[in-house]
Design a protein around this motif. Structure first.
Motif, PDB file in Angstrom:
ATOM      1  N   LEU A  41      40.029  -4.214  -4.619  1.00 16.07           N
ATOM      2  CA  LEU A  41      39.384  -3.170  -5.007  1.00 16.07           C
ATOM      3  C   LEU A  41      39.791  -3.286  -6.861  1.00 16.07           C
ATOM      4  N   ALA A  42      40.737  -4.055  -7.510  1.00 18.56           N
ATOM      5  CA  ALA A  42      40.586  -3.388  -8.767  1.00 18.56           C
ATOM      6  C   ALA A  42      39.889  -5.021  -9.061  1.00 18.56           C
ATOM      7  N   GLY A  43      39.872  -5.969  -8.810  1.00 19.15           N
ATOM      8  CA  GLY A  43      38.887  -6.320  -8.818  1.00 19.15           C
ATOM      9  C   GLY A  43      37.317  -6.589  -8.671  1.00 19.15           C
ATOM     10  N   GLY A  44      37.080  -5.077  -8.074  1.00 22.30           N
ATOM     11  CA  GLY A  44      35.476  -5.460  -8.177  1.00 22.30           C
ATOM     12  C   GLY A  44      35.116  -6.079  -7.155  1.00 22.30           C
ATOM     13  N   GLY A  45      35.352  -7.201  -6.559  1.00 22.92           N
ATOM     14  CA  GLY A  45      34.740  -7.895  -5.483  1.00 22.92           C
ATOM     15  C   GLY A  45      34.716  -9.314  -6.617  1.00 22.92           C
ATOM     16  N   ARG A  46      35.364  -9.077  -7.592  1.00 21.55           N
ATOM     17  CA  ARG A  46      34.362 -10.359  -8.799  1.00 21.55           C
ATOM     18  C   ARG A  46      36.407 -11.496  -9.300  1.00 21.55           C
ATOM     19  N   ILE A  47      36.907 -10.804  -8.212  1.00 19.84           N
ATOM     20  CA  ILE A  47      38.293 -12.056  -8.022  1.00 19.84           C
ATOM     21  C   ILE A  47      38.321 -12.363  -6.707  1.00 19.84           C
ATOM     22  N   ALA A  48      38.009 -13.605  -6.600  1.00 16.24           N
ATOM     23  CA  ALA A  48      38.575 -14.255  -5.153  1.00 16.24           C
ATOM     24  C   ALA A  48      39.083 -15.343  -5.193  1.00 16.24           C
ATOM     25  N   THR A  49      39.921 -14.687  -4.025  1.00 18.27           N
ATOM     26  CA  THR A  49      41.478 -15.036  -4.033  1.00 18.27           C
ATOM     27  C   THR A  49      42.072 -16.072  -2.680  1.00 18.27           C
ATOM     28  N   ILE A  50      42.885 -16.662  -2.713  1.00 17.03           N
ATOM     29  CA  ILE A  50      42.828 -16.899  -1.110  1.00 17.03           C
ATOM     30  C   ILE A  50      42.602 -16.581  -0.312  1.00 17.03           C
ATOM     31  N   THR A  51      43.564 -14.995   0.068  1.00 17.51           N
ATOM     32  CA  THR A  51      43.382 -14.386   1.246  1.00 17.51           C
ATOM     33  C   THR A  51      42.079 -13.741   1.048  1.00 17.51           C
ATOM     34  N   THR A  52      41.860 -13.240  -0.452  1.00 21.13           N
ATOM     35  CA  THR A  52      40.079 -12.460   0.624  1.00 21.13           C
ATOM     36  C   THR A  52      39.195 -12.825   0.924  1.00 21.13           C
ATOM     37  N   GLU A  53      39.502 -14.771   0.656  1.00 26.14           N
ATOM     38  CA  GLU A  53      38.713 -15.376   0.288  1.00 26.14           C
ATOM     39  C   GLU A  53      39.000 -15.889   2.743  1.00 26.14           C
ATOM     40  N   ALA A  54      39.999 -15.570   3.026  1.00 25.70           N
ATOM     41  CA  ALA A  54      41.194 -15.675   4.550  1.00 25.70           C
ATOM     42  C   ALA A  54      40.281 -14.954   5.270  1.00 25.70           C
ATOM     43  N   VAL A  55      40.336 -13.461   4.334  1.00 25.07           N
ATOM     44  CA  VAL A  55      39.848 -12.440   5.515  1.00 25.07           C
ATOM     45  C   VAL A  55      38.778 -12.410   5.761  1.00 25.07           C
ATOM     46  N   THR A  56      38.235 -12.361   4.681  1.00 21.15           N
ATOM     47  CA  THR A  56      36.289 -12.216   4.849  1.00 21.15           C
ATOM     48  C   THR A  56      35.589 -13.159   6.297  1.00 21.15           C
ATOM     49  N   LEU A  57      36.633 -14.986   6.125  1.00 27.97           N
ATOM     50  CA  LEU A  57      36.093 -15.569   6.633  1.00 27.97           C
ATOM     51  C   LEU A  57      36.909 -15.288   8.092  1.00 27.97           C
ATOM     52  N   ALA A  58      37.901 -14.655   8.406  1.00 28.66           N
ATOM     53  CA  ALA A  58      38.111 -14.045   9.970  1.00 28.66           C
ATOM     54  C   ALA A  58      37.030 -13.023  10.795  1.00 28.66           C
ATOM     55  N   ASN A  59      36.306 -13.160   9.984  1.00 32.46           N
ATOM     56  CA  ASN A  59      35.040 -11.476  10.758  1.00 32.46           C
ATOM     57  C   ASN A  59      33.979 -12.264  10.042  1.00 32.46           C
ATOM     58  N   GLY A  60      34.057 -13.894  10.848  1.00 39.08           N
ATOM     59  CA  GLY A  60      32.794 -14.048  10.966  1.00 39.08           C
ATOM     60  C   GLY A  60      32.382 -15.606  11.265  1.00 39.08           C
ATOM     61  N   ALA A  61      33.712 -16.702  10.203  1.00 42.73           N
ATOM     62  CA  ALA A  61      33.305 -18.069  10.344  1.00 42.73           C
ATOM     63  C   ALA A  61      34.125 -17.818  10.974  1.00 42.73           C
ATOM     64  N   SER A  62      34.055 -19.797  11.430  1.00 43.08           N
ATOM     65  CA  SER A  62      34.395 -20.423  11.918  1.00 43.08           C
ATOM     66  C   SER A  62      35.971 -20.518  12.531  1.00 43.08           C
ATOM     67  N   ARG A  63      36.626 -20.900  13.381  1.00 41.06           N
ATOM     68  CA  ARG A  63      37.821 -20.325  13.367  1.00 41.06           C
ATOM     69  C   ARG A  63      38.565 -22.232  12.769  1.00 41.06           C
ATOM     70  N   ARG A  64      37.892 -23.022  12.918  1.00 44.48           N
ATOM     71  CA  ARG A  64      38.608 -23.753  11.762  1.00 44.48           C
ATOM     72  C   ARG A  64      38.263 -23.482  10.645  1.00 44.48           C
TER      73      ARG A  64
END
Length: 584
Positions: free
Chosen positions: A528-551
């Motif tokens: 929210l505070a980054g407006g989607g412009r600040i990518a971190t390991i956690t934001t990427e992990a949550v995004t990948l958990a909902n559609g990317a490969s398990r690996r």
């Protein structure tokens, strides 16, 4: 004597006096700064979400107060199911974590097994909620580790079944994930209370007296220890309940999508391309605030009801309530919890290095580091952001905390109960409620300062944990060293930097590791505070958990766990290295 007098005279020169006065002023003002730092963003955020909820949003050309946001909210399909899902998962998971914590404490009180369980569960604290959710998902999925372990010899499954978990409509997966994540926190909070020298010694003596009077160990715990222990656990429990009822990461990864929990729905509305949905999101945030406040009130009311209903049982002289069977049940339950957590982590590690892995094989046919190599090539920017935000936030939080604790010692009076309560404010108020308002303010003040906005938002969640981590160590400092230094002419600033901080080297490193772990795991504040412009390991992990490969998801989840783990390893090892070097 002349040398000493010259040193004292030098230390009291005009420049020295000026710097000492400046230090004293900063220390004196630090508790007020702490209050402002925590109160204004939370209350400002709540006010800023209140106004749009009632139709006042100049940024959207809406300046007429009304109930448009609430009208849109009530017309949302499945709203009642969203609210009930949030209430049920939050309350049940907190209740389960609390009950299991009490059972473990009662069954193993004054036993060496309690310390062993603590050592096994402590590492779970450094695992962010998103990584924990991914690990639990890998375990309970239709083709997860549990299905693989029992197939085909027990289940008869040659192909992965159509499973209920995760994403079940009842929120059982969310309850499971939250319970396993919050249980170690509540257990360590309780053990921290029992580690207080005077209180711990008193309670253990009372427990032994009860055992000598014929009470079984578990009955002795509930009749003698719990009444003194629970009041000191109330705030951590309420913080867990507030978080669980408005959590985003766990429901987003483990929960249903039609409908999701209320907090997840609010996040989707706020991030929608249709900016008018932010009015609806603000109304939803107020509803979430009301739901969480209702749960906290329900818990406090339940306390009073239980106190009335069971007050007689504390003094009725009954020494046995089937303690033998309860103890055996607790041993089995503890083994299941630890086994479940370890199996989740094993599944996570296996998926991160798995090549071809068909169902129902318990192990992959081949292992590869290809997923790590490809993920690490794309991870540099999120990794840099994660470390930079965590370091800046943690250093600032530790600085403010140390100054506040020094103010407490210089004024010779503890921080007020009001300040102690305010420290918990960002943990007791649902983040989904005030973050939206805070983001409105940040976008109005400076929409381009995304990094600063994220750091400031992280600070609201890191500061309480850092303060709670450092406070007990600072207050236990032997005051004689400071008095001797002061009597030799050392100014308060010199006593602080030269005498107190070296003694606090290890606790400061532990607090820093904890602060980094909290910052590394922040998803919603970063998004929210980054407006989607600040990518971190956690934001990427949550995004990948909902559609990317398990690996790939497994690799990011492991990185989420590795970063705070490295911090705690350094916090544990560096003091030993430096003290060993000093002795040599």
């Amino acid at each position: 004597m002349s040398v000493i007098s010259n040193k004292v005279a030098t230390s009291h020169g005009p420049h020295a006096r000026k710097s000492h006065d400046m230090f004293s002023k900063i220390v004196k003002l630090s508790p007020r700064f702490l209050l402002v730092l925590l109160i204004l963003p939370v209350l400002g955020g709540l006010i800023s979400v209140l106004l749009p909820a009632f139709g006042y949003a100049p940024a959207l050309d809406q300046t007429t107060f009304g109930l448009q946001g609430f009208t849109m909210l009530w017309q949302t399909p499945g709203l009642i199911n969203m609210a009930m899902l949030s209430i049920g998962t939050g309350l049940i998971s907190t209740l389960l974590a609390f009950i299991i914590t009490l059972m473990i404490l009662a069954a193993f009180f004054n036993s060496p097994w309690l310390n062993r369980i603590q050592r096994l569960l402590s590492p779970i604290l450094v695992i962010p909620h998103a990584a924990a959710a991914i690990a639990v998902g890998f375990l309970i999925a239709p083709s997860g580790m549990i299905s693989r372990i029992i197939s085909p010899w027990l289940s008869g499954w040659e192909l992965a079944p159509n499973g209920l978990f995760p994403h079940d409509s009842f929120g059982i997966s969310i309850i499971l994930g939250l319970t396993l994540k919050e249980l170690p926190f509540l257990l360590l909070m309780a053990l921290g209370v029992l580690a207080q020298p005077e209180l711990g010694k008193k309670l253990r003596q009372q427990h032994k007296v009860a055992l000598n009077l014929g009470y079984c160990p578990m009955t002795a715990f509930f009749k003698v220890i719990l009444p003194s222990l629970y009041p000191l656990l109330r705030l951590p429990i309420l913080a867990v309940l507030a978080y669980a009822s408005a959590s985003v990461e766990m429901p987003l990864i483990l929960g249903p999508n039609t409908p999701p929990t209320l907090a997840v729905a609010i996040m989707h509305w706020f991030n929608d391309v249709d900016l008018n949905l932010r009015i609806k999101a603000s109304a939803g945030a107020l509803l979430q605030l009301a739901l969480t406040g209702g749960l906290l009130a329900l818990w406090l009311g339940g306390e009073k009801a239980i106190k009335v209903l069971f007050s007689d049982s504390l003094t009725n002289g009954v020494r046995e309530y089937g303690g033998f069977y309860w103890q055996k049940l607790t041993v089995i339950l503890t083994a299941l919890v630890i086994g479940f957590i370890l199996l989740s982590l094993i599944a996570l590690i296996l998926w991160s290095v798995a090549g071809f892995w068909r169902f129902p094989d318990a192990l992959p046919e081949q292992f590869t580091l290809l997923h790590f190599n490809s993920a690490l090539m794309q991870m540099s920017n999120p990794l840099f952001n994660t470390l930079a935000i965590g370091l800046v936030t943690t250093v600032f939080a530790i600085t403010v905390t140390l100054l506040c604790l020094e103010s407490e010692q210089l004024s010779d009076k503890p921080i007020s109960r009001f300040t102690s309560l305010i420290i918990y404010l960002p943990l007791l108020v649902p983040s989904i409620a005030f973050l939206f308002g805070l983001v409105w303010i940040q976008q109005w003040v400076n929409n381009q300062a995304a990094f600063f906005n994220v750091v400031f938002t992280h600070l609201l969640f890191v500061l309480p944990y850092v303060f709670l981590s450092l406070a007990s160590s600072y207050r236990r400092l032997d005051s004689r060293f400071a008095r001797v230094a002061a009597s030799l002419g050392a100014a308060p600033s010199k006593v602080f930097f030269k005498v107190k901080l070296p003694q606090l080297f290890a606790p400061i490193l532990i607090a820093a590791a904890l602060g980094l772990a909290i910052s590394f795991g922040q998803y919603l504040p970063t998004l929210l505070a980054g407006g989607g412009r600040i990518a971190t390991i956690t934001t990427e992990a949550v995004t990948l958990a909902n559609g990317a490969s398990r690996r790939t998801s497994a690799v990011y989840a492991i990185m989420q766990m590795a970063l705070p783990l490295i911090g705690f390893i350094l916090a544990w090892g560096l003091p030993k290295y430096f003290f060993k070097s000093a002795r040599v």
